[in-house]
Design a protein around this motif. Structure first.
Motif, PDB file in Angstrom:
ATOM      1  N   VAL A 214       0.870  -1.177   0.000  1.00  0.00           N
ATOM      2  CA  VAL A 214       0.000   0.000   0.000  1.00  0.00           C
ATOM      3  C   VAL A 214       0.905   1.225   0.000  1.00  0.00           C
ATOM      4  O   VAL A 214       1.699   1.409   0.930  1.00  0.00           O
ATOM      5  N   GLY A 215       0.816   2.051  -1.037  1.00  0.00           N
ATOM      6  CA  GLY A 215       1.777   3.147  -1.076  1.00  0.00           C
ATOM      7  C   GLY A 215       1.398   4.311  -1.952  1.00  0.00           C
ATOM      8  O   GLY A 215       0.402   4.295  -2.668  1.00  0.00           O
ATOM      9  N   ARG A 216       2.253   5.324  -1.866  1.00  0.00           N
ATOM     10  CA  ARG A 216       2.188   6.510  -2.704  1.00  0.00           C
ATOM     11  C   ARG A 216       3.570   7.145  -2.686  1.00  0.00           C
ATOM     12  O   ARG A 216       4.427   6.776  -1.880  1.00  0.00           O
ATOM     13  N   GLY A 217       3.779   8.120  -3.532  1.00  0.00           N
ATOM     14  CA  GLY A 217       5.100   8.719  -3.658  1.00  0.00           C
ATOM     15  C   GLY A 217       5.331   9.908  -2.763  1.00  0.00           C
ATOM     16  O   GLY A 217       5.707  10.982  -3.234  1.00  0.00           O
ATOM     17  N   GLY A 218       5.110   9.753  -1.463  1.00  0.00           N
ATOM     18  CA  GLY A 218       5.386  10.840  -0.526  1.00  0.00           C
ATOM     19  C   GLY A 218       4.336  11.933  -0.590  1.00  0.00           C
ATOM     20  O   GLY A 218       3.234  11.749  -1.106  1.00  0.00           O
ATOM     21  N   GLY A 219       4.687  13.103  -0.066  1.00  0.00           N
ATOM     22  CA  GLY A 219       3.763  14.227  -0.031  1.00  0.00           C
ATOM     23  C   GLY A 219       3.837  14.955   1.291  1.00  0.00           C
ATOM     24  O   GLY A 219       4.527  14.537   2.222  1.00  0.00           O
ATOM     25  N   SER A 220       3.125  16.053   1.376  1.00  0.00           N
ATOM     26  CA  SER A 220       3.102  16.827   2.611  1.00  0.00           C
ATOM     27  C   SER A 220       2.300  16.095   3.675  1.00  0.00           C
ATOM     28  O   SER A 220       1.549  15.162   3.383  1.00  0.00           O
ATOM     29  N   ASP A 221       2.463  16.525   4.922  1.00  0.00           N
ATOM     30  CA  ASP A 221       1.731  15.889   6.015  1.00  0.00           C
ATOM     31  C   ASP A 221       0.229  15.903   5.769  1.00  0.00           C
ATOM     32  O   ASP A 221      -0.464  14.914   6.026  1.00  0.00           O
ATOM     33  N   SER A 222      -0.278  17.016   5.297  1.00  0.00           N
ATOM     34  CA  SER A 222      -1.722  17.114   5.076  1.00  0.00           C
ATOM     35  C   SER A 222      -2.181  16.163   3.975  1.00  0.00           C
ATOM     36  O   SER A 222      -3.300  15.646   4.016  1.00  0.00           O
ATOM     37  N   THR A 245       3.581  -1.181   3.893  1.00  0.00           N
ATOM     38  CA  THR A 245       3.280   0.195   3.511  1.00  0.00           C
ATOM     39  C   THR A 245       4.504   0.823   2.865  1.00  0.00           C
ATOM     40  O   THR A 245       5.643   0.543   3.242  1.00  0.00           O
ATOM     41  N   ALA A 246       4.244   1.703   1.904  1.00  0.00           N
ATOM     42  CA  ALA A 246       5.329   2.392   1.187  1.00  0.00           C
ATOM     43  C   ALA A 246       4.830   3.785   0.850  1.00  0.00           C
ATOM     44  O   ALA A 246       4.412   4.062  -0.270  1.00  0.00           O
ATOM     45  N   ILE A 247       4.865   4.663   1.836  1.00  0.00           N
ATOM     46  CA  ILE A 247       4.202   5.960   1.703  1.00  0.00           C
ATOM     47  C   ILE A 247       5.194   7.059   1.338  1.00  0.00           C
ATOM     48  O   ILE A 247       4.823   8.194   1.119  1.00  0.00           O
ATOM     49  N   GLY A 248       6.459   6.740   1.276  1.00  0.00           N
ATOM     50  CA  GLY A 248       7.424   7.696   0.755  1.00  0.00           C
ATOM     51  C   GLY A 248       7.763   8.824   1.690  1.00  0.00           C
ATOM     52  O   GLY A 248       7.775   9.986   1.297  1.00  0.00           O
ATOM     53  N   HIS A 249       8.039   8.526   2.943  1.00  0.00           N
ATOM     54  CA  HIS A 249       8.485   9.544   3.891  1.00  0.00           C
ATOM     55  C   HIS A 249       9.601   8.946   4.729  1.00  0.00           C
ATOM     56  O   HIS A 249       9.887   7.761   4.650  1.00  0.00           O
TER      57      HIS A 249
END
Length: 350
Positions: A214-222, A245-249
């Motif tokens: 389950v992931g996305r390429g990072g991003g701001s906290d919000s 998980t692979a949320i990019g942070h």
């Protein structure tokens, strides 16, 4: 001959606007903002996120959960303020809206900061984190390991992002035979928690999917707040399939990471972890067996050499005086038989 009405119509038609360069247009936008009294001396309340600073300035995003506004305070001005900002702090800012002409970006430059307290969003996340911790959702005993030899990997992410390509590349570089099934999901915004949870449930019900990323390429906290919701946490915790998980942070601040069986820093790292499970299995299970076999073979060779030396010594010894040759040969046979039995017992053969 054209009549007077045609001439009047041509005179009233608007002329084409001047073609401006990007720099000229940005300068006009900046000038408009600077001259607009409504955009100078504004007051705005929100929650601080994505706080970071360097030697010259402090940068952060002000958000109310639905929208966000970039902010910047010069370091020398911030040092004079009676405010200690951190992510999750709710503040009232007073300052001017500014437009950065080189980058074409708008931000708020506060000259006054009033700390209200902990932001509602940060407080809600902390309450949920404590509640799930009490339920045992973060316990190591709940974690599953992905299979050592994956055949099909499910991925929950946005088809419009780069995360799925990073995951696919990482997996197929190690094992191109692994099948990858991608379930499209909205990964930010109000619809994201339901979309992500539905994607997890869908792949978890597929019998031939043996692990899920389950992931996305990072991003701001919000933009990452969907991964701090109970809806997503419950989908991960109740899944029968191991989930990474692979949320990019870079820091472990999201609830989804705490609940997941494993949290990777990036989508690439998640893909590598899935296929490296095979290497870990080989290292933990097969290599010790190989070492034991090698040790047993070395012992066997040593014992075999020892037996040969004894046999040669017996063959070369003179027959005892007065002992008939038949008894001498029988004694040698008994000795060799005893030696073989002792060796077999030592090796655990009998």
């Amino acid at each position: 001959m054209a009549d007077a009405s045609d001439a009047d119509q041509r005179d009233t038609q608007p002329t084409s606007p001047e073609v401006l360069s990007v720099s000229d247009l940005n300068e006009q936008i900046a000038s408009f903002i600077e001259q607009s009294s409504e955009l100078q001396g504004v007051r705005c309340i929100g929650e601080v996120t994505d706080l970071h600073q360097n030697g010259t300035a402090l940068y952060f995003t002000l958000t109310d959960g639905d929208a966000e506004l970039p902010c910047m305070i010069w370091a020398n001005r911030y040092r004079k303020m009676d405010a200690d900002l951190e992510d999750g702090t709710e503040v009232i800012l007073e300052g001017d809206i500014d437009y950065w002409t080189e980058g074409g970006k708008i931000d708020l430059k506060p000259w006054e900061v009033i700390v209200v307290g902990d932001g509602e969003q940060a407080a809600a996340v902390e309450r949920l984190r404590s509640e799930l911790d009490e339920r045992g959702w973060f316990d190591d005993e709940q974690k599953q390991r992905p299979p050592a030899f994956p055949e099909r990997v499910g991925v929950v992410t946005s088809l419009r992002g780069d995360a799925r390509y990073d995951i696919q590349s990482a997996i197929h570089e190690q094992d191109p035979t692994v099948d990858i099934l991608v379930k499209d999901a909205t990964v930010q915004g109000s619809e994201a928690p339901t979309s992500i949870a539905n994607g997890i449930h869908h792949l978890d019900r597929s019998e031939d999917v043996d692990s899920i990323i389950v992931g996305r390429g990072g991003g701001s906290d919000s933009n990452l707040q969907a991964f701090n919701t109970e809806r997503v946490a419950e989908a991960i915790f109740t899944a029968n399939t191991p989930i990474v998980t692979a949320i990019g942070h870079t820091d472990d601040r999201l609830i989804a990471d705490r609940v997941a069986d494993m949290a990777a820093i990036t989508p690439t790292a998640a893909g590598e972890y899935i296929v490296n499970s095979r290497n870990d299995f080989l290292a933990s299970e097969i290599e010790p067996l190989e070492q034991q076999l090698e040790a047993a073979y070395e012992t066997f060779e040593q014992e075999h050499e020892h037996e040969q030396e004894l046999a040669e010594a017996v063959d070369g010894a003179a027959s005892p005086e007065g002992l008939p040759p038949i008894y001498y040969k029988a004694a040698i046979g008994v000795l060799l038989l005893l030696l073989l039995v002792i060796t077999a017992l030592w090796l655990g053969v009998i």
